[in-house]
Scaffold this active site. Structure first.
Site, PDB file in Angstrom:
ATOM      1  N   ARG A  86     -35.615  97.064 -30.671  1.00  0.00           N
ATOM      2  CA  ARG A  86     -36.925  97.793 -30.155  1.00  0.00           C
ATOM      3  C   ARG A  86     -37.988  97.675 -31.058  1.00  0.00           C
ATOM      4  NH1 ARG A  86     -36.277 103.971 -28.430  1.00  0.00           N
ATOM      5  NH2 ARG A  86     -38.219 103.573 -27.927  1.00  0.00           N
ATOM      6  N   ASP A 239     -44.445 112.107 -34.155  1.00  0.00           N
ATOM      7  CA  ASP A 239     -44.048 110.839 -34.095  1.00  0.00           C
ATOM      8  C   ASP A 239     -44.775 110.077 -35.170  1.00  0.00           C
ATOM      9  OD1 ASP A 239     -43.621 111.386 -31.095  1.00  0.00           O
ATOM     10  OD2 ASP A 239     -42.253 109.591 -31.778  1.00  0.00           O
TER      11      ASP A 239
END
Lengths: 351, 351
Positions: A86, A239
């Site tokens: 990822r 985040d």
């Protein structure tokens, strides 16, 4: 002591080591586990979101390096493959780099490949250290965040921030769990968090497992809940936090922050210091990832819009600091959220 | 002239009359039609939401009475059965009552059952009149609403308000369609409208059919769209408007109104005068229907939350008048939305 983790376990039976992952793609319908005995299996699992969430990916990446070393694989190649599973997940490559550095150091700085046992031991010790630090940060955030939770609190949360994404109890969810254990939580309201339904699928699962009284709601119903006076506190994770205190978090967070302000309800962000990115000066500098229309046009694999419908599908939104009542970190509370108050963190942690 | 309708057609072939319904439960995956040749079929279709939406249910109920009369059924019993298919849908029983009264009057006020042909003719004429009035109201709302649409407008809407729920072009969607036809619409943003996804399933279908450039978004993404300056106008319909101008509409509307105000974007409600309920003094007096948890916890039988999860699932929310920039009705614009300005409507329509 490696913390007991929900999302990942390291096994070392006589027939060879393995990483066992709780398969989050099958939650909440099924609690099944996936055993990865080699790196291609782990890379595939990370890519398919079997394991996910910023801190947990750091842990998984580091254990992956340990697995490669214990197997006697080409560890450098394995590390590259895991980090690429990822590519935009910063924590994944960070965890991989930390374990790889420990593995390299096990050869005593000779530049040689370390002995298999020594290298694996070093990489695994680093993976465990990452998990311990994450669990300790969770515990500290829970403690600091608890100060902001009134007795009988009804807390609204968004997305998934608990033990599925952390080696500890998580971020916002760690505070929620601490509030429940302290007898201060009356109800947890869980935004379902479209499009990927992390709230309905995962946070509801975590709340049920912990015995926390909770209700799920469509994201659009949060306004009526706040208007009805049924929310005392909104808690979310983050985040990324810019140097000006702007918080990028799962799409829908910003709308909650505006509603919370409209109703004078505290809006609190819980995130480790590592989430603050001093290289990003402000909210406008945060690049938001736009994701495929299919996530909106489908719900749990079932089409919900005409075939070929276009969608506006940002993964994150950005909440400006002035809408954030406080930021809870493992170093303590930041209130108000200002560039000056954030810089204290930078100095404190010497990153 | 009966208007050309999307949701319902009356057929009168030699082998007997029928009501043909576009099966809205199968949209957007499939455009299929259900032919009802008797009242039990129609009652079942209404109960299953094959046909839905306030004005359209009035039309369907009235045509149902016409169908019963044309078949030579017990019309009084049929009328009772149709009205009971969705007991809380006020327009359904209103449409049934209007057609039934026309049917009764066809016997010349003798109290006798009218001759089959005469009774059916009268009931169907009344059904057509209801459809015509609804289409005319749509056209008038479109005309008045168009005044509020700037050139190059990017309009955000919620839920489903077009030809599927109206004998004309609907309410908010009628204005959107008029704006598109006038060359003033750059893009339509469609909230998916969880939990029942009327935006993604139905409004996206209507927009596509009309050739309107549109994108669907998760309800939680509206905040980031407004923050990005991508919305010039928010347009919604209304389920009920209290005498103080509070608007009950599909859940999620209130959050949009708060966000629109935060970003100084006009928030405009489009609804026929019949939606204003002067017997309901204010927003707090509006009873909100709470619907089953299964709507949030499931989609098409597929669970999206752990089994047994509780849900907060109000069908509507209430937006106070002070957040509404203007109300568009077939009688004209109301701006600002105040009890005094609403009372003018009451007088004008002599209801």
């Amino acid at each position: 002591m490696t913390p007991q983790m929900t999302a990942l376990r390291w096994l070392d039976p006589p027939d060879g080591p393995a990483i066992v992952l709780l398969d989050q793609t099958r939650l909440p319908v099924e609690e099944s586990y996936l055993t990865c005995t080699d790196i291609p299996q782990l890379v595939d699992a990370i890519g398919r979101l079997v394991v996910r969430g910023a801190p947990m990916l750091g842990v998984a990446g580091a254990f992956g390096v340990g697995l490669a070393a214990a197997r006697g694989d080409d560890v450098e190649a394995a590390a590259t493959a895991i980090a690429a599973a990822r590519p935009t997940a910063v924590n994944l490559s960070w965890g991989v780099r930390r374990a790889l550095a420990a593995w390299r150091a096990a050869a005593g700085g000779t530049g040689l490949v370390p002995a298999r046992n020594e290298g694996a031991k070093a990489a695994l010790a680093e993976a465990r250290a990452i998990a311990e630090q994450d669990a300790a940060a969770s515990a500290a955030m829970a403690l600091h965040g608890l100060e902001l939770v009134p007795p009988g609190a009804r807390i609204l949360t968004h997305c998934n921030t608990g033990g599925l994404v952390s080696a500890g109890a998580g971020t916002a969810f760690a505070v929620i769990l601490a509030a429940y254990q302290a007898g201060r939580l009356e109800r947890l309201w869980v935004d379902e968090t479209r499009p990927l339904l992390q709230g309905a699928r995962l946070t509801a699962w975590e709340a049920r497992r912990a015995g926390i009284p909770h209700s799920v709601l469509a994201d659009g119903a949060a306004g009526s809940l706040l208007a009805a006076g049924e929310v005392d506190l909104v808690l979310t994770g983050a985040d990324r936090i810019a140097a000006d205190g702007s918080v990028a978090n799962k799409v829908g967070t910003y709308g909650l922050a505006v509603l919370a302000r409209h109703h004078n309800v505290p809006f609190v962000v819980v995130a480790p210091v590592s989430t603050v990115d001093f290289a990003t000066p402000d909210g406008r500098s945060i690049t938001v990832e736009y994701r495929p229309a299919s996530e909106v046009a489908n719900l749990a694999g079932h089409p919900v819009a005409p075939a070929g419908t276009e969608a506006y599908n940002p993964a994150f939104d950005v909440t400006p600091a002035e809408l954030i009542t406080a930021l809870v970190t493992e170093e303590g509370l930041i209130h108000p959220v200002t560039p000056g108050n954030l810089r204290v963190l930078d100095a404190a942690t010497c990153r």
